[in-house]
Each structure stands twice: as structure tokens, then as C-alpha cells.
Design a protein around this motif. Sequence first.
Motif, PDB file in Angstrom:
ATOM      1  N   THR A 127       0.846  -1.198   0.000  1.00 13.78           N
ATOM      2  CA  THR A 127       0.000   0.000   0.000  1.00 13.78           C
ATOM      3  C   THR A 127       0.880   1.245   0.000  1.00 13.78           C
ATOM      4  O   THR A 127       0.623   2.214  -0.737  1.00 13.78           O
ATOM      5  N   LEU A 128       1.917   1.210   0.807  1.00 14.97           N
ATOM      6  CA  LEU A 128       2.859   2.330   0.843  1.00 14.97           C
ATOM      7  C   LEU A 128       3.595   2.451  -0.487  1.00 14.97           C
ATOM      8  O   LEU A 128       3.735   3.549  -1.034  1.00 14.97           O
ATOM      9  N   GLU A 129       4.051   1.333  -1.026  1.00 14.92           N
ATOM     10  CA  GLU A 129       4.818   1.349  -2.276  1.00 14.92           C
ATOM     11  C   GLU A 129       3.977   1.815  -3.464  1.00 14.92           C
ATOM     12  O   GLU A 129       4.471   2.527  -4.344  1.00 14.92           O
ATOM     13  N   MET A 130       2.701   1.426  -3.487  1.00 16.66           N
ATOM     14  CA  MET A 130       1.842   1.770  -4.615  1.00 16.66           C
ATOM     15  C   MET A 130       1.155   3.119  -4.446  1.00 16.66           C
ATOM     16  O   MET A 130       0.385   3.531  -5.307  1.00 16.66           O
ATOM     17  N   ALA A 131       1.414   3.767  -3.322  1.00 18.48           N
ATOM     18  CA  ALA A 131       0.828   5.085  -3.051  1.00 18.48           C
ATOM     19  C   ALA A 131      -0.691   5.072  -3.212  1.00 18.48           C
ATOM     20  O   ALA A 131      -1.294   6.019  -3.727  1.00 18.48           O
ATOM     21  N   GLY A 132      -1.308   3.979  -2.765  1.00 20.69           N
ATOM     22  CA  GLY A 132      -2.762   3.908  -2.759  1.00 20.69           C
ATOM     23  C   GLY A 132      -3.405   3.459  -4.052  1.00 20.69           C
ATOM     24  O   GLY A 132      -4.624   3.286  -4.102  1.00 20.69           O
TER      25      GLY A 132
END
Length: 290
Positions: free
Chosen positions: A243-248
Motif C-alpha cells: 500500500t505504501l509502495e503503490m501510493a494507494g
Amino acid sequence: MSNMRLFVKITRESLPQVKDKYPFIFLERGRLEIDDSSLKWLDADGNIIRLPVATLNTILLGPGTSVTHEAIKTAASSNCSICWVGEDSLLFYAAGIQPTASTRNFRRQAILSCNKKNSLEIARRMFNYRFPEVDLSAKSLKEMMGMEGSRVRALYQERAQKYGVGWKGRNFTPGKMELSDTTNKILTSANAALYGIICSSVHAMGYSPHLGFIHSGSPLPFVYDLADLYKEYLCIDLAFALTLEMAGMYNKELVSARFRERVIKFNLLAKISKDIPNLLGVDNVNSDSE
């Protein structure tokens, strides 16, 4: 003259063990058939990919796939499970049951699951994986399930804080994934893929996914029992990290790639092949004696 033969008959013992196989491959929009007694995949773009079926633990067939009768026979003879799943393994629909050389493991599992005392003892062993410092000898199943529920809720909060991700709780409506937030989407997808891998492993080792020790009233209770042993790293930590890596912004290809990486790094198949016999008290999963 037998040692001069070019083709030697394959035996169960000569096949790769569950722990030695590649975990899984996901196929969608194409056709699975045979080519010279092996499997080949014809995708929607006309590409042909030959699959090393003897080294695969399971094949996940997604939307838009078809499979021939001979392909199923070839997969079964190589101890490769076939699972039918939804988009990006999001939903687990069914699994092919492989013929096994012995029903020893299934019979032992059935006997244990039908005995309340033995079933509770195995449940305690499963919970002991997650609560190694707690004396569970006097705990009831309901009490241990309550402990696990509290642990998982705290784990969600801890991972949300660690990765700086907003978390409003576990929320998923079947058939309406678009209503979930990114973290819940990843959790659902990773959980479903994990169930597929575990289900194929359970079948390959001669056990039943339908006879559980903690879960009940669900299609695959033994699979859910086992999945809870591995979800923390493979699903929960992955969901918040991604979730953090994909920025939502949910990216199913990235979810699939990262999940596969973790499965291999975690050495999941080797763990399953050891954990099931240890939990059930089986000394030799390949023995036919009783």
C-alpha cells in the motif's frame, strides 16, 4: 535390458516432493493442452509456452482459460494440482483432487478430526505457533480463537503504524472488490492465492482440505487453519508494505509479483510439508504402513 531403456516409467518416489517444487503459476486467457506428453500453454496472443509440469506444485487457471482432458491427466500423473480461480487469484473456486498412492494420511486426519480431545490438542499446537510463550494447556478453543482475533487486530494496527498507512479495519464484500480500499484489496488477493497454494499442497500430500481443527462451517477449514500460520508475513505485512509502495493505487501485477517473491523467500512449500506432519503427529507422510 531395463537399464538400457530410453524412457523409464515414472514412479511416485521419483517425482519431485512438494517442498522441492516451484510454488505455482497463474494463467489466464488461453488454453492448456498437451504436447508430446507434456503441457503447453497457448495464450490469447498466439504465444506457445511449454510448462515443466513435474516441477510445478500447482497451476492456477484464471478467467478465459480452457483445459483439455489429456492436459488434466498429464498434470495428475505429475502430481501437479489444478485450481480454478478468479481474476489474479482473487477468488478460489475449485481444485482438482489427485489420485494418491495411499489414503493413510487422509484416514489419520479423519480419525483425529472426529475425536474432540485429539482435535483440540492439534488446535493448541496450531495456536502455539503464534503464542509460543503462552501456556495453552487449559485453554478452550473459543478462548484461543479470541486470543488470535485480538492478536490479528493488533497486528493490523502495528503494520499500519510501521508503514504509515491509514487503516479502518478489515472490509471486503464478495464480488465487489472495487468497494475496498487498497490495503483490503491486497489482503483479499494475497489470502486467496495463499489458499490456492495450501489447498494444492494438502491434496498432493494425501490430506483433505475439508477436515479442519479450528475452522468449521466453511468450504476449506483445514486450508484456513494452515493459512493462519503464514498470513502475517505473506499477506498482512505484504498488504501494508505494498500500500505504501503503490501510493494507494492498486496494481494487481505488482501484488502477484511481490507475493510470489515472498512465497519463495519464505520457503512456503517446505514449511507446509513439515508443518502438517508435525501438527498431526505423522512420522512419515509417504509411508503406506499403518
